[in-house]
Design an enzyme around this catalytic site. Structure first.
Site, PDB file in Angstrom:
ATOM      1  CB  CYS A 246      -0.898   0.012   1.227  1.00  0.00           C
ATOM      2  SG  CYS A 246      -1.702  -1.561   1.573  1.00  0.00           S
TER       3      CYS A 246
ATOM      4  NE  ARG B 108       4.050   1.602  -1.699  1.00  0.00           N
ATOM      5  CZ  ARG B 108       5.200   1.415  -1.063  1.00  0.00           C
ATOM      6  NH1 ARG B 108       6.314   1.871  -1.599  1.00  0.00           N
ATOM      7  NH2 ARG B 108       5.253   0.779   0.082  1.00  0.00           N
TER       8      ARG B 108
ATOM      9  CD1 TRP C  59      -2.763  -5.011  -3.876  1.00  0.00           C
ATOM     10  CD2 TRP C  59      -2.240  -6.305  -2.130  1.00  0.00           C
ATOM     11  NE1 TRP C  59      -2.574  -6.293  -4.350  1.00  0.00           N
ATOM     12  CE2 TRP C  59      -2.255  -7.112  -3.293  1.00  0.00           C
ATOM     13  CE3 TRP C  59      -1.936  -6.903  -0.917  1.00  0.00           C
ATOM     14  CZ2 TRP C  59      -1.960  -8.471  -3.270  1.00  0.00           C
ATOM     15  CZ3 TRP C  59      -1.661  -8.264  -0.879  1.00  0.00           C
ATOM     16  CH2 TRP C  59      -1.678  -9.027  -2.054  1.00  0.00           C
TER      17      TRP C  59
ATOM     18  CG  ASN D 267       1.215   1.294   3.876  1.00  0.00           C
ATOM     19  OD1 ASN D 267       0.027   1.461   3.608  1.00  0.00           O
ATOM     20  ND2 ASN D 267       2.174   1.983   3.298  1.00  0.00           N
ATOM     21  N   GLY D 268       0.931  -2.625   6.075  1.00  0.00           N
ATOM     22  CA  GLY D 268       1.447  -3.762   6.824  1.00  0.00           C
ATOM     23  C   GLY D 268       0.330  -4.660   7.311  1.00  0.00           C
TER      24      GLY D 268
ATOM     25  CD  GLU E  19      14.759 -16.369 -18.057  1.00  0.00           C
ATOM     26  OE1 GLU E  19      14.829 -15.116 -18.139  1.00  0.00           O
ATOM     27  OE2 GLU E  19      13.859 -17.031 -18.610  1.00  0.00           O
TER      28      GLU E  19
ATOM     29  CE  LYS F 191      15.922 -12.806 -19.714  1.00  0.00           C
ATOM     30  NZ  LYS F 191      14.943 -13.602 -20.395  1.00  0.00           N
TER      31      LYS F 191
ATOM     32  CD  GLU G 158      14.357 -13.071 -24.431  1.00  0.00           C
ATOM     33  OE1 GLU G 158      13.125 -12.912 -24.433  1.00  0.00           O
ATOM     34  OE2 GLU G 158      15.054 -12.869 -23.415  1.00  0.00           O
TER      35      GLU G 158
ATOM     36  CG  HIS H  35      18.847 -40.213 -23.017  1.00  0.00           C
ATOM     37  ND1 HIS H  35      18.681 -41.574 -23.172  1.00  0.00           N
ATOM     38  CD2 HIS H  35      19.073 -40.009 -21.691  1.00  0.00           C
ATOM     39  CE1 HIS H  35      18.789 -42.174 -21.998  1.00  0.00           C
ATOM     40  NE2 HIS H  35      19.019 -41.243 -21.090  1.00  0.00           N
TER      41      HIS H  35
ATOM     42  CE  LYS I 267       9.659  -5.865 -20.325  1.00  0.00           C
ATOM     43  NZ  LYS I 267      10.765  -6.747 -19.938  1.00  0.00           N
TER      44      LYS I 267
END
Length: 609
Positions: free
Chosen positions: A2, A27, A74, A98-99, A482, A486, A489, A505, A604
């Site tokens: 929050c 946020r 939130w 918050n929290g 990944e 990268k 890409e 294999h 993107k």
């Protein structure tokens, strides 16, 4: 998650509050509100939805005031609705928070017995009533707040105003961030400096356990026990535009190096809490997660790789069956739905067309328990899920995702821990150890970034290759995937990833001195088997580049390059091992002269099928 903005000045502070809320929208939130004091008393406005809707209310009501607090919420305790939106009020007090207050249920019971009426489902309302109760016997505003927060358990940042004392505010923090903004004729407080750079760059960062009284142009800070303290004033260097490149050559490099901060922001809601709460995934999470018997993850590209890592965590730690689907394939095959499935969708942008379609397909099959992990709070994916987690990686401009991926992994690990706790597979000691490890992640990633000079040397030798093979085992196989993604890409080197045990294999036929092999080699239960796989590569003349842990006892030799990471990190080592792979891809692309941030043929956010 929050956002808080507060101000006391000698002029109307409504524009400052609203602009501050707009700056904090990244946020993640589902409602917004503010409270003001003017000559006629205390006024509160709240709205479900965007800050723009609250702004429209303010403009219509023509409210103004010189003292005020504002908040974006939130939802954790209580569904998103106006009565649960902040600020909360008690006896002429207004509070934003918050929290998570861990002992809110016991406090609520005690306050009800004292005659206090609750109008929301939130944990925050107990704070308002508790301060009001303390004011009955302690008329000093700051002292009453201190006595109230001394009874709270959990993480919090709060801002409080009092109708009968319109010239001051009181704020406090424990775990959740809060800072002060200073000017000659006003004092401000906010969760983030970005909310205050519109009015000042003079900042004071509060420590855990600080409580501050704000007046027009002055302030004082004490500890919870009343002891006065001083905190250093600093000038914020925050740019008004978070997407500026700064001193980096490319956005991808900037975003790689932003990962410690992005992780810290993502993990912020843990604060100093001694336990992990299901509410970090939404107000209904405890009810929903208690019902699920399996997990289905659907995602694309890098987010799909995050899901593959999470499958290992969810099954080994939480003991819950998990399947992972490529979103673009999932809805085009016959599958067997189970209404007790938690459908997890992962996307940086929240607008990925295939992932949105996969979510709709899962719902159509009768699977209504849905959770999204996303970096953009106002996105379509967030709106269409019953539970959600905003990763708070900040703007990610480079097409090749970096900080979005590591923050997704952090979110998925938190989900694993929550499910393990709900399923009674995590005792108190284990929970404390896991929280300690998670909180250490930003520092651990920062240490890995110090390896960049060595990785740059590897890139020089690597850059003339046209093909590469990435190997990993267990939860590090998706990390190898990944790393290969990268590299292909942004450098346009053809790269593939395989489980190391699959070498014999088929892929071993490709290995020669022109096919470099990159291995992810953490010191885990599969290390010795991985070493045997690597010997198969070396016996065929393949050149090895090995990312190993410091205690893995892997040594460099002819044809074997070894880079040792600073520490082994157990189940979370997958998150650390991907960072040097990101740096390798970046520096190889740099040597090859490709367009790092805008690789050919890629976008993107993939918003078409």
């Amino acid at each position: 998650m929050c956002g808080i903005v507060a101000a006391v000045a000698d002029r109307n502070i409504v524009p400052v509050l609203l602009e501050g809320l707009r700056k904090l929208e990244y946020r993640g939130y589902d409602s917004a509100g503010l409270a003001l004091i003017d000559a006629s008393g205390l006024h509160r406005l709240r709205s479900v939805g965007r800050v723009a809707e609250l702004t429209a209310q303010v403009e219509e009501s023509h409210v103004a005031g010189e003292t005020g607090i504002a908040h974006t919420r939130w939802a954790t305790h209580g569904v998103p609705c106006e009565r649960n939106a902040h600020p909360h009020i008690s006896a002429g007090l207004a509070v934003v928070h918050n929290g998570i207050i861990e002992n809110h249920e016991s406090l609520r019971g005690r306050l009800k017995a004292l005659g206090y009426q609750f109008t929301s489902d939130t944990d925050t309302e107990v704070v308002a009533h508790l301060i009001a109760h303390e004011l009955k016997t302690t008329p000093d505003f700051l002292s009453a707040v201190r006595q109230a927060i001394a009874q709270l358990q959990g993480a919090y940042a709060i801002a409080v105003l009092r109708e009968s004392d319109p010239s001051r505010l009181v704020v406090a923090r424990e775990g959740a961030p809060l800072l002060l903004g200073l000017s000659d004729d006003a004092c401000y407080a906010a969760s983030d400096a970005s909310a205050l750079v519109q009015v000042t760059r003079r900042m004071v960062y509060l420590d855990n356990g600080d409580c501050a009284e704000l007046m027009r142009g002055s302030y004082r800070i004490t500890r919870v026990n009343g002891m006065p303290v001083e905190r250093p004033e600093s000038e914020s260097q925050l740019s008004a535009e978070a997407i500026e490149l700064g001193n980096y050559r490319h956005y991808m490099q900037k975003e790689i190096f932003e990962q410690p901060v992005a992780l810290a922001n993502t993990l912020e809601m843990l604060g100093a809490a001694r336990s992990i709460q299901p509410g970090i995934f939404g107000a209904e999470s405890e009810t929903i997660l208690g019902k699920v018997r399996q997990v289905l993850i659907v995602a694309c590209g890098t987010s799909y790789h995050a899901g593959l890592v999470a499958r290992y965590w969810l099954e080994s730690i939480a003991g819950i069956p998990c399947s992972v689907e490529v979103a673009s394939e999932y809805r085009y095959r016959d599958s067997v739905p189970n209404p007790q499935t938690l459908v997890v969708t992962i996307s940086q942008s929240g607008e990925t067309a295939d992932t949105l379609a996969a979510l709709q397909h899962a719902k159509a099959l009768g699977m209504q328990h849905t959770l999204c992990i996303c970096n953009v709070p106002e996105s379509s994916l967030v709106r269409e899920n019953s539970l959600r987690f905003i990763t708070r990686a900040g703007p990610e401009i480079g097409v090749a995702s970096t900080k979005a991926f590591t923050t997704q992994l952090a979110a998925l690990y938190l989900l694993t821990l929550v499910l393990a706790k709900v399923r009674q597979r995590l005792d108190g000691q284990e929970e404390a150890a896991e929280l300690h490890a998670v909180r250490h992640l930003p520092m651990a990633v920062a240490k890995i970034l110090e390896l960049e000079p060595q990785i740059r040397e590897w890139a020089e030798r690597f850059s003339m290759k046209q093909h590469a093979l990435f190997l990993g085992r267990g939860r590090h196989y998706p990390i190898a995937m990944e790393g290969a993604l990268k590299l292909k890409e942004i450098s346009y080197i053809h790269a593939e990833a395989y489980p190391a045990g699959e070498l014999k294999h088929g892929p071993l036929a490709l290995v020669d001195r022109d096919m470099p092999v990159i291995a992810v080699a953490p010191n885990d239960a599969l290390l010795e088997k991985l070493k045997s796989n690597l010997q198969e590569v070396r016996a065929r003349g393949g050149e090895l580049y090995v990312f190993a842990d410091a205690d893995s006892e892997m040594k460099e030799s002819n044809g074997i390059q070894v880079l040792q990471l600073p520490e082994h990190y157990g189940a979370l080592s997958a998150l650390l091992h991907v960072v040097p792979l990101q740096l390798l891809a970046y520096h190889v692309a740099l040597v090859r002269g490709t367009d790092v941030d805008k690789p050919r043929n890629l976008a993107k956010s993939v918003t078409v099928e």
